[in-house]
Motif scaffolding. Structure first.
Motif, PDB file in Angstrom:
ATOM      1  N   MET A   1      18.051  48.904  12.498  1.00  0.00           N
ATOM      2  CA  MET A   1      17.823  49.155  11.127  1.00  0.00           C
ATOM      3  C   MET A   1      18.367  50.458  10.481  1.00  0.00           C
ATOM      4  SD  MET A   1      17.155  46.088  10.137  1.00  0.00           S
ATOM      5  CE  MET A   1      16.773  46.181   8.545  1.00  0.00           C
ATOM      6  N   SER A   2      18.909  50.869   9.289  1.00  0.00           N
ATOM      7  CA  SER A   2      18.994  52.106   8.989  1.00  0.00           C
ATOM      8  C   SER A   2      17.903  52.553   8.222  1.00  0.00           C
ATOM      9  CB  SER A   2      20.356  51.851   7.977  1.00  0.00           C
ATOM     10  OG  SER A   2      20.639  53.004   7.295  1.00  0.00           O
ATOM     11  N   VAL A   3      17.681  53.872   8.893  1.00  0.00           N
ATOM     12  CA  VAL A   3      16.625  54.522   8.191  1.00  0.00           C
ATOM     13  C   VAL A   3      16.900  55.081   6.808  1.00  0.00           C
ATOM     14  CG1 VAL A   3      15.008  56.297   8.541  1.00  0.00           C
ATOM     15  CG2 VAL A   3      15.510  55.156  10.452  1.00  0.00           C
ATOM     16  N   ALA A   4      18.133  55.426   6.678  1.00  0.00           N
ATOM     17  CA  ALA A   4      18.610  55.959   5.391  1.00  0.00           C
ATOM     18  C   ALA A   4      18.419  54.804   4.241  1.00  0.00           C
ATOM     19  CB  ALA A   4      19.968  56.470   5.484  1.00  0.00           C
ATOM     20  N   ALA A   5      18.635  53.753   4.811  1.00  0.00           N
ATOM     21  CA  ALA A   5      18.347  52.596   3.693  1.00  0.00           C
ATOM     22  C   ALA A   5      17.146  51.997   3.370  1.00  0.00           C
ATOM     23  CB  ALA A   5      19.668  51.506   4.029  1.00  0.00           C
ATOM     24  N   THR A   6      16.281  51.902   4.432  1.00  0.00           N
ATOM     25  CA  THR A   6      15.058  51.288   4.456  1.00  0.00           C
ATOM     26  C   THR A   6      13.933  52.337   4.112  1.00  0.00           C
ATOM     27  OG1 THR A   6      14.900  51.736   6.868  1.00  0.00           O
ATOM     28  CG2 THR A   6      15.637  49.504   6.196  1.00  0.00           C
ATOM     29  N   MET A   7      13.939  53.705   4.803  1.00  0.00           N
ATOM     30  CA  MET A   7      12.916  54.517   4.379  1.00  0.00           C
ATOM     31  C   MET A   7      13.463  55.789   4.117  1.00  0.00           C
ATOM     32  SD  MET A   7      10.070  53.205   7.366  1.00  0.00           S
ATOM     33  CE  MET A   7      11.311  52.889   8.720  1.00  0.00           C
ATOM     34  N   PRO A   8      14.194  56.153   3.080  1.00  0.00           N
ATOM     35  CA  PRO A   8      14.863  57.152   2.900  1.00  0.00           C
ATOM     36  C   PRO A   8      13.928  58.683   2.735  1.00  0.00           C
ATOM     37  CG  PRO A   8      15.081  56.010   0.849  1.00  0.00           C
ATOM     38  CD  PRO A   8      14.576  55.118   2.028  1.00  0.00           C
ATOM     39  N   ARG A   9      12.834  58.074   2.183  1.00  0.00           N
ATOM     40  CA  ARG A   9      11.775  59.311   2.068  1.00  0.00           C
ATOM     41  C   ARG A   9      11.328  59.913   3.587  1.00  0.00           C
ATOM     42  NH1 ARG A   9       5.961  59.133   2.002  1.00  0.00           N
ATOM     43  NH2 ARG A   9       5.163  61.092   0.807  1.00  0.00           N
ATOM     44  N   PHE A  10      11.160  59.010   4.408  1.00  0.00           N
ATOM     45  CA  PHE A  10      10.846  59.601   5.805  1.00  0.00           C
ATOM     46  C   PHE A  10      12.184  60.508   6.500  1.00  0.00           C
ATOM     47  CE2 PHE A  10       7.577  56.035   6.870  1.00  0.00           C
ATOM     48  CZ  PHE A  10       6.652  56.558   6.100  1.00  0.00           C
ATOM     49  N   LEU A  11      13.260  59.726   6.269  1.00  0.00           N
ATOM     50  CA  LEU A  11      14.459  60.633   6.677  1.00  0.00           C
ATOM     51  C   LEU A  11      14.476  61.827   6.021  1.00  0.00           C
ATOM     52  CD1 LEU A  11      16.900  60.434   8.462  1.00  0.00           C
ATOM     53  CD2 LEU A  11      18.286  59.565   6.559  1.00  0.00           C
ATOM     54  N   GLU A  12      14.091  62.046   4.677  1.00  0.00           N
ATOM     55  CA  GLU A  12      14.160  63.312   3.862  1.00  0.00           C
ATOM     56  C   GLU A  12      13.101  64.246   4.473  1.00  0.00           C
ATOM     57  OE1 GLU A  12      13.521  65.113  -0.316  1.00  0.00           O
ATOM     58  OE2 GLU A  12      13.549  63.098  -0.056  1.00  0.00           O
ATOM     59  N   MET A  13      12.070  63.720   4.874  1.00  0.00           N
ATOM     60  CA  MET A  13      10.763  64.662   5.445  1.00  0.00           C
ATOM     61  C   MET A  13      11.241  65.046   6.852  1.00  0.00           C
ATOM     62  SD  MET A  13       7.542  62.023   4.259  1.00  0.00           S
ATOM     63  CE  MET A  13       6.504  62.697   5.372  1.00  0.00           C
ATOM     64  N   GLU A  14      12.135  64.132   7.709  1.00  0.00           N
ATOM     65  CA  GLU A  14      12.153  64.674   9.154  1.00  0.00           C
ATOM     66  C   GLU A  14      13.204  65.811   8.981  1.00  0.00           C
ATOM     67  OE1 GLU A  14      14.176  64.872  12.574  1.00  0.00           O
ATOM     68  OE2 GLU A  14      14.901  64.116  10.902  1.00  0.00           O
ATOM     69  N   ARG A  15      14.196  65.470   7.876  1.00  0.00           N
ATOM     70  CA  ARG A  15      15.352  66.595   7.936  1.00  0.00           C
ATOM     71  C   ARG A  15      14.587  67.870   7.194  1.00  0.00           C
ATOM     72  NH1 ARG A  15      20.196  62.747   5.225  1.00  0.00           N
ATOM     73  NH2 ARG A  15      20.920  62.035   7.411  1.00  0.00           N
ATOM     74  N   LYS A  16      13.963  67.980   6.319  1.00  0.00           N
ATOM     75  CA  LYS A  16      13.312  69.198   5.728  1.00  0.00           C
ATOM     76  C   LYS A  16      12.115  69.883   6.581  1.00  0.00           C
ATOM     77  CE  LYS A  16      11.144  70.746   1.433  1.00  0.00           C
ATOM     78  NZ  LYS A  16      10.860  70.128   0.059  1.00  0.00           N
ATOM     79  N   TYR A  17      11.264  69.137   7.269  1.00  0.00           N
ATOM     80  CA  TYR A  17      10.054  69.639   8.018  1.00  0.00           C
ATOM     81  C   TYR A  17      10.369  69.733   9.632  1.00  0.00           C
ATOM     82  CZ  TYR A  17       8.095  69.488   3.264  1.00  0.00           C
ATOM     83  OH  TYR A  17       7.871  69.641   2.094  1.00  0.00           O
ATOM     84  N   GLY A  18      11.323  68.797  10.018  1.00  0.00           N
ATOM     85  CA  GLY A  18      11.424  68.705  11.298  1.00  0.00           C
ATOM     86  C   GLY A  18      10.647  67.447  12.089  1.00  0.00           C
ATOM     87  N   SER A  19       9.583  66.983  11.402  1.00  0.00           N
ATOM     88  CA  SER A  19       8.986  65.968  11.908  1.00  0.00           C
ATOM     89  C   SER A  19       8.140  65.101  10.800  1.00  0.00           C
ATOM     90  CB  SER A  19       7.936  66.041  13.018  1.00  0.00           C
ATOM     91  OG  SER A  19       6.876  66.492  12.681  1.00  0.00           O
ATOM     92  N   LEU A  20       7.826  63.919  10.961  1.00  0.00           N
ATOM     93  CA  LEU A  20       7.013  63.093  10.010  1.00  0.00           C
ATOM     94  C   LEU A  20       5.613  63.727   9.830  1.00  0.00           C
ATOM     95  CD1 LEU A  20       8.446  59.217  10.545  1.00  0.00           C
ATOM     96  CD2 LEU A  20       8.952  61.014   9.021  1.00  0.00           C
ATOM     97  N   ILE A  21       5.242  64.108  10.797  1.00  0.00           N
ATOM     98  CA  ILE A  21       3.667  64.858  10.782  1.00  0.00           C
ATOM     99  C   ILE A  21       3.558  66.023  10.114  1.00  0.00           C
ATOM    100  CG2 ILE A  21       1.841  65.546  12.284  1.00  0.00           C
ATOM    101  CD1 ILE A  21       2.589  63.752  14.392  1.00  0.00           C
ATOM    102  N   ARG A  22       4.471  66.810  10.169  1.00  0.00           N
ATOM    103  CA  ARG A  22       4.597  68.167   9.416  1.00  0.00           C
ATOM    104  C   ARG A  22       5.004  67.544   7.963  1.00  0.00           C
ATOM    105  NH1 ARG A  22       6.694  70.579  14.408  1.00  0.00           N
ATOM    106  NH2 ARG A  22       8.761  70.255  13.651  1.00  0.00           N
ATOM    107  N   GLY A  23       5.905  66.821   7.682  1.00  0.00           N
ATOM    108  CA  GLY A  23       6.128  66.258   6.312  1.00  0.00           C
ATOM    109  C   GLY A  23       5.026  65.967   5.437  1.00  0.00           C
ATOM    110  N   MET A  24       4.069  65.128   6.456  1.00  0.00           N
ATOM    111  CA  MET A  24       2.870  64.520   5.442  1.00  0.00           C
ATOM    112  C   MET A  24       2.082  65.326   5.508  1.00  0.00           C
ATOM    113  SD  MET A  24       3.158  60.962   5.240  1.00  0.00           S
ATOM    114  CE  MET A  24       3.694  59.459   5.943  1.00  0.00           C
ATOM    115  N   ARG A  25       1.799  66.346   6.304  1.00  0.00           N
ATOM    116  CA  ARG A  25       0.747  67.511   6.031  1.00  0.00           C
ATOM    117  C   ARG A  25       1.250  68.648   4.997  1.00  0.00           C
ATOM    118  NH1 ARG A  25       0.088  69.259  12.395  1.00  0.00           N
ATOM    119  NH2 ARG A  25      -1.613  68.082  12.955  1.00  0.00           N
ATOM    120  N   ALA A  26       2.630  68.756   4.813  1.00  0.00           N
ATOM    121  CA  ALA A  26       3.031  69.319   3.561  1.00  0.00           C
ATOM    122  C   ALA A  26       2.949  68.647   2.520  1.00  0.00           C
ATOM    123  CB  ALA A  26       4.569  69.951   3.960  1.00  0.00           C
TER     124      ALA A  26
END
Length: 320
Positions: A1-26
């Protein structure tokens, strides 16, 4: 499945913070440092309509003139004419409209648009769909030994189970079951286990019961059970889906009074479908204004009228 199409917010967090965990904390730090709101309504992550989701369809139906809604009238062909759009149904009847919004699944939209734009039709036809069965089960609360401290659970394929997930409907929404009972929905099938849907209804009901009884330590039979088959209901956003949608959007540029909407494109959930519907309506409304000729300017003592945001007076609405 395409992450960009199904969960774009998660993809943006990974690109901005380097990981989903760091993105959630931020995200949590941002929320904690923001202004604290007091008073007003408190909304849960899960919301629905008190009378059921069918009210979402009933409300616009009841607000429209009866003659403007045509049920059981599948459109088979859409062509462009000098008068606008001609819609032909399976019985050969034709209707003319100034603008058209196709909100059907992609597999139904593709044949309609085949003569108009074969490439556009091919792109829509390439969107795959999966099917599932939804089994609703109700139990007395004292039958369930496992704690119901969640809104449900998802079953990874690696677990080799025969269900996709289970949603505790009565725990998520008020008014779905009496206080001493629990209503749950069990999902079976999907893209990974399509063969299960070949089973008869009775076997699917037994399968859903057996799985949740084992996972939630449930004693006895359900006090209510119901099965619904959702055939070709779930569009699959495979890798490359965003590129496909970009090409579809580009090809629609040649037809400003034609728009597409629905879960096939940019959102499988209800909010995504509503958003695509609003965008489609705005698109054809703008197209209608563009196609309406501007009257020549003449000298007049009257002050100019304010611009209107309503469709042109000659606009007709057809619900295929």
């Amino acid at each position: 499945m395409s992450v960009a199409a199904t969960m774009p917010r998660f993809l943006e967090m990974e690109r901005k913070y380097g990981s989903l965990i760091r993105g959630m904390r931020a995200s949590r730090r941002t929320q904690a440092s923001g202004p604290q709101k007091h008073g007003g309504a408190r909304y849960s992550q899960f919301m629905t309509l008190r009378g059921g989701m069918s009210r979402l369809i009933d409300a616009p139906r009841d607000s429209l003139p009866a003659e403007s809604v045509h049920l059981n009238t599948p459109i088979t062909k859409l062509t462009r004419t000098h008068r606008g759009w001609c819609l032909e149904d399976r019985g050969g009847r034709r209707r003319v409209a100034d603008a058209v919004v196709i909100a059907s699944p992609a597999r139904h939209a593709a044949p309609m648009l085949r003569r108009l734009d074969p490439r556009l039709a091919d792109q829509l036809a390439s969107i795959e769909y999966a099917s599932c069965a939804v089994v609703s089960l109700a139990f007395r609360r004292d039958q369930i030994k496992a704690p119901l401290n969640a809104f449900g659970f998802v079953v990874p394929h690696v677990e080799r189970r025969f269900i996709l997930s289970c949603s505790f409907s009565s725990e998520k929404y008020e008014g779905r079951a009496p206080g001493d009972t629990v209503l749950m929905r069990v999902f079976i099938g999907g893209a990974m286990q399509q063969s299960l849907l070949r089973m008869p209804d009775e076997q699917l009901l037994e399968l859903a019961h057996w799985e949740v009884a084992d996972l939630l330590d449930i004693d006895g039979d359900p006090i209510m059970r119901h099965l619904t088959r959702q055939l070709h209901a779930m569009p699959q956003y495979h890798v490359g889906h965003t590129r496909r949608i970009a090409e579809i959007t580009e090809r629609l540029d040649a037809h400003p009074t034609l728009a597409l909407a629905g879960s096939s494109l940019t959102g499988v959930g209800v909010p995504g479908c509503i958003a695509s519907g609003k965008q489609a309506a705005a698109r054809v409304l703008a197209g209608l204004h563009q196609s309406t000729p501007t009257p020549p300017t003449t000298m007049s003592s009257r002050p100019p009228s304010p611009p209107s945001l309503s469709p042109p007076s000659n606009a007709r609405v057809v619900s295929p």
